[in-house]
Structure formats: C-alpha cells, structure tokens
Design an enzyme around this catalytic site. Structure first.
Site, short mmCIF file in Angstrom:
data_model
loop_
_atom_site.label_atom_id
_atom_site.label_comp_id
_atom_site.label_asym_id
_atom_site.label_seq_id
_atom_site.Cartn_x
_atom_site.Cartn_y
_atom_site.Cartn_z
N LYS A 11 0.82 -1.21 0.00
CA LYS A 11 0.00 0.00 0.00
C LYS A 11 0.86 1.27 0.00
O LYS A 11 2.04 1.23 0.39
CB LYS A 11 -0.96 -0.04 1.19
CG LYS A 11 -1.93 -1.24 1.10
CD LYS A 11 -3.04 -1.22 2.14
CE LYS A 11 -4.00 -2.39 1.89
NZ LYS A 11 -5.18 -2.38 2.79
N PHE A 59 -16.04 2.57 5.63
CA PHE A 59 -14.60 2.76 5.42
C PHE A 59 -14.22 2.83 3.94
O PHE A 59 -13.04 2.99 3.63
CB PHE A 59 -13.80 1.66 6.12
CG PHE A 59 -14.04 0.25 5.63
CD1 PHE A 59 -13.45 -0.21 4.46
CD2 PHE A 59 -14.86 -0.62 6.34
CE1 PHE A 59 -13.66 -1.51 4.01
CE2 PHE A 59 -15.07 -1.92 5.90
CZ PHE A 59 -14.48 -2.37 4.73
N ARG A 87 -2.63 -14.98 3.38
CA ARG A 87 -3.49 -14.38 4.42
C ARG A 87 -2.88 -14.61 5.81
O ARG A 87 -2.93 -13.73 6.66
CB ARG A 87 -4.91 -14.98 4.37
CG ARG A 87 -5.70 -14.72 3.10
CD ARG A 87 -6.14 -13.30 2.90
NE ARG A 87 -7.06 -12.82 3.90
CZ ARG A 87 -7.68 -11.64 3.81
NH1 ARG A 87 -7.47 -10.84 2.76
NH2 ARG A 87 -8.48 -11.24 4.75
N THR A 93 -6.68 -7.86 9.74
CA THR A 93 -6.88 -6.54 9.11
C THR A 93 -6.41 -5.42 10.03
O THR A 93 -5.85 -4.43 9.57
CB THR A 93 -8.39 -6.34 8.78
OG1 THR A 93 -8.85 -7.45 8.02
CG2 THR A 93 -8.61 -5.06 8.01
N ARG A 104 1.39 -7.28 8.80
CA ARG A 104 0.62 -6.14 9.32
C ARG A 104 1.06 -5.74 10.72
O ARG A 104 1.06 -4.56 11.05
CB ARG A 104 -0.88 -6.45 9.25
CG ARG A 104 -1.41 -6.31 7.82
CD ARG A 104 -2.83 -6.70 7.66
NE ARG A 104 -3.34 -6.33 6.33
CZ ARG A 104 -4.45 -6.82 5.80
NH1 ARG A 104 -5.18 -7.69 6.46
NH2 ARG A 104 -4.83 -6.42 4.59
N ASN A 114 -2.77 -0.61 6.66
CA ASN A 114 -2.30 -1.89 7.19
C ASN A 114 -1.30 -2.57 6.26
O ASN A 114 -1.23 -3.79 6.19
CB ASN A 114 -3.49 -2.80 7.53
CG ASN A 114 -4.40 -3.01 6.34
OD1 ASN A 114 -4.08 -2.59 5.22
ND2 ASN A 114 -5.53 -3.66 6.56
N HIS A 117 -2.17 -5.62 0.91
CA HIS A 117 -3.41 -6.30 0.55
C HIS A 117 -3.11 -7.74 0.21
O HIS A 117 -2.05 -8.05 -0.33
CB HIS A 117 -4.05 -5.61 -0.68
CG HIS A 117 -5.09 -6.46 -1.36
ND1 HIS A 117 -6.39 -6.54 -0.91
CD2 HIS A 117 -5.02 -7.29 -2.43
CE1 HIS A 117 -7.07 -7.38 -1.70
NE2 HIS A 117 -6.26 -7.84 -2.62
P1 ATP Z 1 -7.34 -6.43 2.06
O1 ATP Z 1 -8.57 -6.70 1.22
O2 ATP Z 1 -6.73 -5.05 1.82
O3 ATP Z 1 -6.32 -7.52 1.97
P2 ATP Z 1 -8.72 -7.43 4.39
O4 ATP Z 1 -9.22 -8.50 3.46
O5 ATP Z 1 -7.99 -7.85 5.63
O6 ATP Z 1 -7.78 -6.41 3.61
P3 ATP Z 1 -11.20 -6.04 4.00
O7 ATP Z 1 -12.37 -6.23 4.88
O8 ATP Z 1 -11.22 -6.67 2.65
O9 ATP Z 1 -9.90 -6.49 4.82
O10 ATP Z 1 -10.98 -4.47 3.87
C1 ATP Z 1 -10.23 -3.92 2.81
C2 ATP Z 1 -9.38 -2.80 3.36
O11 ATP Z 1 -10.23 -1.74 3.81
C3 ATP Z 1 -8.53 -3.14 4.58
O12 ATP Z 1 -7.28 -3.73 4.27
C4 ATP Z 1 -8.31 -1.78 5.21
O13 ATP Z 1 -7.32 -1.02 4.50
C5 ATP Z 1 -9.67 -1.13 4.96
N1 ATP Z 1 -10.57 -1.37 6.10
C6 ATP Z 1 -11.31 -2.48 6.34
N2 ATP Z 1 -12.03 -2.35 7.46
C7 ATP Z 1 -11.74 -1.12 7.95
C8 ATP Z 1 -12.15 -0.38 9.09
N3 ATP Z 1 -13.02 -0.87 9.97
N4 ATP Z 1 -11.63 0.88 9.26
C9 ATP Z 1 -10.76 1.41 8.38
N5 ATP Z 1 -10.33 0.76 7.28
C10 ATP Z 1 -10.81 -0.48 7.07
MG MG Z 2 -10.13 -8.05 1.57
#
Ligand code: ATP
Ligand code: MG
Length: 139
Positions: A11, A59, A87, A93, A104, A114, A117
């Site tokens: 990121k 978000f 993962r 996350t 992370r 974080n 991705h």
């Molecule tokens: P990614 O898809 O980036 O690998 P993830 O699968 O762990 O992350 P997702 O639920 O898909 O999490 O959310 C996508 C992205 O949106 C997160 O990586 C983070 O940057 C942001 N995000 C998710 N939840 C929140 C939250 N509650 N507050 C702020 N940002 C969030």
């Molecule tokens: Mg995701």
C-alpha cells in the site's frame, strides 16, 4: 495453477515509509516466488472498481483515498496454498490484533493503513491478477 497464485499490493504508505524491500523479503522467506510485479498508481476510478465489494461501507471512501494517494507495488505471488498462506503471513486486518511476526503487525500503522493487501480466495485472486497483469506480464 490458480490455487497456487495470489495477489498482493504494497500500500502507498508502506512504499512511502521505504518498507517495500523489507516486506518482499518476508514474503520470499515465507516461500513465495514472484511471478509478476510492477510499480503503478491507481486512479480513484480504478480503486473504486478494485474494492467494489466494499462499496457503501463506512470505510470505503477513505479506503479509496488511501489506495489512490500514491504509488503501489503489486505482485503475483506463487507457492502451494498461496491464498491461504499469504493471508496467514499478512495477519489480521487490524495491525494491533495481528499476530507477532505477521506483516501487518510489523509494518501496519492502523486498520486502514495496514501495509499490504492479500486476495481473500481463489476466485478473487484470479480476478485481481487479471485486473493488474496481462498474460505477457505473468511469468
Ligand atoms: P485487504 O482486502 O486489503 O487484503 P482485508 O481482506 O484484511 O484487507 P477487508 O475487509 O477486505 O480487509 O478491507 C479492505 C481494506 O479496507 C482493509 O485492508 C483496510 O485497508 C480497509 N478497512 C477495512 N475495514 C476497515 C475499518 N473498519 N476501518 C478502516 N479501514 C478499514
Ligand atoms: Mg479483503
């Protein structure tokens, strides 16, 4: 083959903080081979499309801001059980809840910033690899 490939994005904040090399080293050490890689920058439109599944969530707007604010490094990672294993090494996350030793935990700043991705399933991995890489950019 698809099950053995996944997609990661370093990121913008992690690139800005000069942590790209350290993150890639962790991934290599965990057994991932780089099967495609580029530095690029997403437009807001592209970011909205990439994270379409999150459209409407609270978000989503700041997520789109954050992912389009600067360059990223995107890579196709290959190993057995690539999606699951990535993962695991990426961690929760929320960096504060991520296990010690995960990317992370080491490089994340906040729930949003974080560090990295990771595709969350084989179908999404295929879609996301196709989003960034043409056939001739996959090795
Ligand atoms: P990614 O898809 O980036 O690998 P993830 O699968 O762990 O992350 P997702 O639920 O898909 O999490 O959310 C996508 C992205 O949106 C997160 O990586 C983070 O940057 C942001 N995000 C998710 N939840 C929140 C939250 N509650 N507050 C702020 N940002 C969030
Ligand atoms: Mg995701």
């Amino acid at each position: 083959m698809a099950a053995n490939q996944t997609l990661t994005i370093i990121k913008p904040h992690a690139l800005r903080d000069n942590n790209a090399g350290a993150i890639l080293a962790v991934l290599n050490k965990a057994g991932f081979r780089i099967a495609g890689m580029k530095m690029t920058r997403l437009t807001r439109d592209q970011t909205e499309n990439f994270y379409n599944e999150h459209r409407g969530k609270y978000f989503y707007p700041p997520l789109v801001d954050m992912m389009s604010e600067g360059p990223i490094i995107v890579a196709i990672l290959e190993k057995e059980n690539a999606v699951t294993d990535l993962r695991r090494i990426v961690g929760s996350t929320d960096p504060a809840k991520a296990d010690p030793g995960t990317i992370r935990r080491m490089f994340g700043l906040s729930m949003r910033e974080n560090a990295i991705h990771a595709s969350d399933g084989d179908q999404n991995a295929l879609r996301e690899i196709g989003f960034f890489f043409s056939e001739t950019e996959r090795y």
